[in-house]
Design an enzyme around this catalytic site. Structure first.
Site, PDB file in Angstrom:
ATOM      1  N   CYS A   7      31.208  36.524  25.588  1.00 47.14           N
ATOM      2  CA  CYS A   7      29.955  36.612  26.349  1.00 47.14           C
ATOM      3  C   CYS A   7      28.791  37.127  25.509  1.00 47.14           C
ATOM      4  CB  CYS A   7      30.144  37.498  27.565  1.00 47.14           C
ATOM      5  SG  CYS A   7      31.516  36.994  28.594  1.00 47.14           S
TER       6      CYS A   7
ATOM      7  N   HIS B 207      23.518  40.299  29.940  1.00 47.94           N
ATOM      8  CA  HIS B 207      24.584  39.346  30.250  1.00 47.94           C
ATOM      9  C   HIS B 207      24.858  39.396  31.751  1.00 47.94           C
ATOM     10  CE1 HIS B 207      28.085  36.996  30.337  1.00 47.94           C
ATOM     11  NE2 HIS B 207      28.930  37.999  30.508  1.00 47.94           N
TER      12      HIS B 207
ATOM     13  N   ASN C 149      29.031  34.059  35.972  1.00 43.84           N
ATOM     14  CA  ASN C 149      29.148  34.456  34.560  1.00 43.84           C
ATOM     15  C   ASN C 149      29.476  33.215  33.727  1.00 43.84           C
ATOM     16  OD1 ASN C 149      30.017  35.407  32.068  1.00 43.84           O
ATOM     17  ND2 ASN C 149      31.343  37.001  32.902  1.00 43.84           N
TER      18      ASN C 149
HETATM   19  O1  UT7 Z   1      31.750  38.789  30.971  1.00 44.64           O
HETATM   20  C1  UT7 Z   1      33.079  39.148  30.992  1.00 44.64           C
HETATM   21  C2  UT7 Z   1      33.234  40.541  31.384  1.00 44.64           C
HETATM   22  N1  UT7 Z   1      33.705  40.673  32.732  1.00 44.64           N
HETATM   23  C3  UT7 Z   1      33.177  41.558  33.536  1.00 44.64           C
HETATM   24  O2  UT7 Z   1      32.224  42.204  33.219  1.00 44.64           O
HETATM   25  C4  UT7 Z   1      33.807  41.816  34.841  1.00 44.64           C
HETATM   26  C5  UT7 Z   1      33.773  43.285  35.110  1.00 44.64           C
HETATM   27  N2  UT7 Z   1      34.458  43.613  36.357  1.00 44.64           N
HETATM   28  C6  UT7 Z   1      33.986  43.263  37.559  1.00 44.64           C
HETATM   29  O3  UT7 Z   1      32.970  42.611  37.681  1.00 44.64           O
HETATM   30  C7  UT7 Z   1      34.715  43.787  38.757  1.00 44.64           C
HETATM   31  O4  UT7 Z   1      35.736  44.677  38.353  1.00 44.64           O
HETATM   32  C8  UT7 Z   1      35.347  42.662  39.643  1.00 44.64           C
HETATM   33  C9  UT7 Z   1      34.237  41.901  40.349  1.00 44.64           C
HETATM   34  C10 UT7 Z   1      36.176  41.736  38.793  1.00 44.64           C
HETATM   35  C11 UT7 Z   1      36.211  43.287  40.726  1.00 44.64           C
HETATM   36  O5  UT7 Z   1      35.445  44.181  41.504  1.00 44.64           O
HETATM   37  P1  UT7 Z   1      35.992  45.632  41.822  1.00 44.64           P
HETATM   38  O6  UT7 Z   1      34.995  46.293  42.656  1.00 44.64           O
HETATM   39  O7  UT7 Z   1      36.333  46.268  40.496  1.00 44.64           O
HETATM   40  O8  UT7 Z   1      37.264  45.316  42.689  1.00 44.64           O
HETATM   41  P2  UT7 Z   1      38.774  45.708  42.404  1.00 44.64           P
HETATM   42  O9  UT7 Z   1      39.329  44.877  41.317  1.00 44.64           O
HETATM   43  O10 UT7 Z   1      38.885  47.197  42.278  1.00 44.64           O
HETATM   44  O11 UT7 Z   1      39.446  45.278  43.741  1.00 44.64           O
HETATM   45  C12 UT7 Z   1      39.130  45.926  44.987  1.00 44.64           C
HETATM   46  C13 UT7 Z   1      39.892  45.238  46.089  1.00 44.64           C
HETATM   47  C14 UT7 Z   1      41.382  45.045  45.790  1.00 44.64           C
HETATM   48  O12 UT7 Z   1      42.093  45.197  46.987  1.00 44.64           O
HETATM   49  P3  UT7 Z   1      42.861  46.580  47.333  1.00 44.64           P
HETATM   50  O13 UT7 Z   1      43.817  46.758  46.198  1.00 44.64           O
HETATM   51  O14 UT7 Z   1      41.778  47.625  47.335  1.00 44.64           O
HETATM   52  O15 UT7 Z   1      43.473  46.302  48.640  1.00 44.64           O
HETATM   53  C15 UT7 Z   1      41.483  43.612  45.343  1.00 44.64           C
HETATM   54  O16 UT7 Z   1      42.738  43.051  45.595  1.00 44.64           O
HETATM   55  O17 UT7 Z   1      39.362  43.916  46.282  1.00 44.64           O
HETATM   56  C16 UT7 Z   1      40.438  42.964  46.210  1.00 44.64           C
HETATM   57  N3  UT7 Z   1      39.897  41.729  45.657  1.00 44.64           N
HETATM   58  C17 UT7 Z   1      39.318  40.789  46.398  1.00 44.64           C
HETATM   59  N4  UT7 Z   1      39.114  40.692  47.720  1.00 44.64           N
HETATM   60  C18 UT7 Z   1      38.491  39.588  48.172  1.00 44.64           C
HETATM   61  C19 UT7 Z   1      39.844  41.366  44.348  1.00 44.64           C
HETATM   62  N5  UT7 Z   1      39.258  40.159  44.233  1.00 44.64           N
HETATM   63  C20 UT7 Z   1      38.920  39.786  45.493  1.00 44.64           C
HETATM   64  C21 UT7 Z   1      38.265  38.661  46.038  1.00 44.64           C
HETATM   65  N6  UT7 Z   1      38.079  38.595  47.369  1.00 44.64           N
HETATM   66  N7  UT7 Z   1      37.825  37.655  45.258  1.00 44.64           N
END
Ligand code: UT7
Length: 337
Positions: free
Chosen positions: A124, A264, A293
């Site tokens: 990225c 980014h 992204n």
């Molecule tokens: O350019 C490349 C670099 N990449 C990035 O910069 C990405 C950086 N990370 C992020 O943007 C975020 O971490 C994500 C958007 C990927 C995830 O967001 P988050 O707030 O960190 O969510 P999480 O992974 O902590 O998940 C929270 C909850 C989980 O459920 P439980 O365990 O709390 O019950 C996940 O299973 O959200 C759930 N979850 C979803 N729910 C609905 C994860 N993905 C989804 C989804 N829809 N698509």
């Protein structure tokens, strides 16, 4: 010898300026509502957690196809013909092939016969890396100009059954043409960094020499992006703030001197946190809601779109700030000419 050294030093200090920008986004739009039908997710979750509403998906088009279209626009705006181009640098994690390079494919498509063509990684942060490399090579007098391309078809390496990643990515390409700048303006500074110890946080495990393609790798879906989102998120905010500050400091500026921050586009929460810490909340460019992204293409398209929208004027200080798989990070400060 002394004379040669000082001549080289003077030459290398030359800046570069961007004289043409182009972008290409595939027509097909995939909305959050479309994704609701594919995985267990919701528009509400995606919007609040990422800021993304829709993304573009290439259908039958490769990274070089997208990159060629963006390049033709950038070249036209630069007033240059493909035959004039001496160097093509393509940043991509979704090359057409392992080899030939995507840069060679674009060189062929354009008919840029004179151009030395190479791909770089940088994920990225790839466009920021390409711009920095072009500064060294064009500013250093090795080439008269360069075509820089960030092009990605991330839809081909996205696991469409993994809701934690498939909602994030999109396809697109951005291109720019750079030439030496005679004044003190143009590219003012570049700060690049990275830490391979964080490599596993964002990785495409199979298909390379570490884990060649096999029935097992395909069965285990190892040819798709794997990411520990939380870990990447925390590091991203910290390093993007540091990068922008260090790049600005290198050219004697502070964040309040910036007219536009083009970060980014990985997550709106990351963008907002970075802009807040840099005190640039009113000067931050955002298009993640439209495209998601797009890895290396995000910065390239962002710069092009910001310019097209009139957000960049002559004399403005523009800061490009990116991070990605590696993990790698980088920022460039440009005084627009
Ligand atoms: O350019 C490349 C670099 N990449 C990035 O910069 C990405 C950086 N990370 C992020 O943007 C975020 O971490 C994500 C958007 C990927 C995830 O967001 P988050 O707030 O960190 O969510 P999480 O992974 O902590 O998940 C929270 C909850 C989980 O459920 P439980 O365990 O709390 O019950 C996940 O299973 O959200 C759930 N979850 C979803 N729910 C609905 C994860 N993905 C989804 C989804 N829809 N698509």
């Amino acid at each position: 010898m002394k004379k040669l050294r000082s001549a080289l030093k003077t030459k290398f200090r030359n800046s570069i300026k961007i004289v043409g920008l182009g972008k290409y986004l595939p027509e097909k739009v995939l909305t959050n509502f479309d994704l609701e039908k594919m995985v267990d997710t919701s528009d509400e979750w995606i919007t609040t957690r990422t800021g993304i509403k829709e993304r573009r998906i290439a259908e039958g088009e490769s990274a070089s196809d997208l990159g060629t279209k963006a390049s033709l626009i950038a070249l036209k705006r630069a007033g240059l013909k493909p035959q004039d181009i001496e160097l093509i640098i393509v940043a991509t994690v979704t090359p057409d092939y392992q080899f030939p390079s995507t840069a060679c494919c674009i060189q062929k498509n354009l008919g840029a016969k004179k151009a030395v063509s190479l791909d770089i990684g940088g994920a990225c942060a790839g466009y920021v890396y390409a711009l920095s490399l072009a500064w060294a090579l064009v500013g250093g007098g090795f080439y008269k100009n360069a075509l820089l391309v960030g092009s990605e078809v991330l839809s081909t390496i996205t696991d469409w059954s993994d809701r934690s990643t498939c909602i994030l990515f999109g396809d697109g390409a951005g291109a720019s043409v750079v030439v030496p700048a005679k004044s003190e303006a143009g590219m003012l500074s570049s700060y690049l960094g990275g830490d391979g110890n964080f490599g596993d946080f964002l990785i495409l495990p199979a298909g390379g020499s570490r884990l060649p393609a096999s029935k097992d790798t395909v069965k285990n879906r190892l040819h798709y992006i794997k990411m520990q989102g939380n870990e990447v998120f925390k590091i991203a905010v910290r390093v993007m703030v540091e990068c922008a500050q260090k790049a600005l400091k290198k050219c004697g500026l502070r964040s309040e001197d910036a007219d536009l921050l083009i970060p980014h586009q990985a997550n709106l929460r990351i963008i907002r946190a970075v802009a807040k810490r840099l005190n640039l909340e009113d000067k931050v460019f955002v298009n993640i809601h439209k495209y998601g992204n797009m890895s290396s293409a995000s910065s390239a398209v962002g710069l092009c779109e910001a310019y097209e929208e009139g957000r960049i004027k002559k004399g403005d200080i523009v800061v490009l700030d990116a991070f990605g798989g590696g993990l790698v990070w980088g920022a460039c400060v440009i005084k627009w000419i």
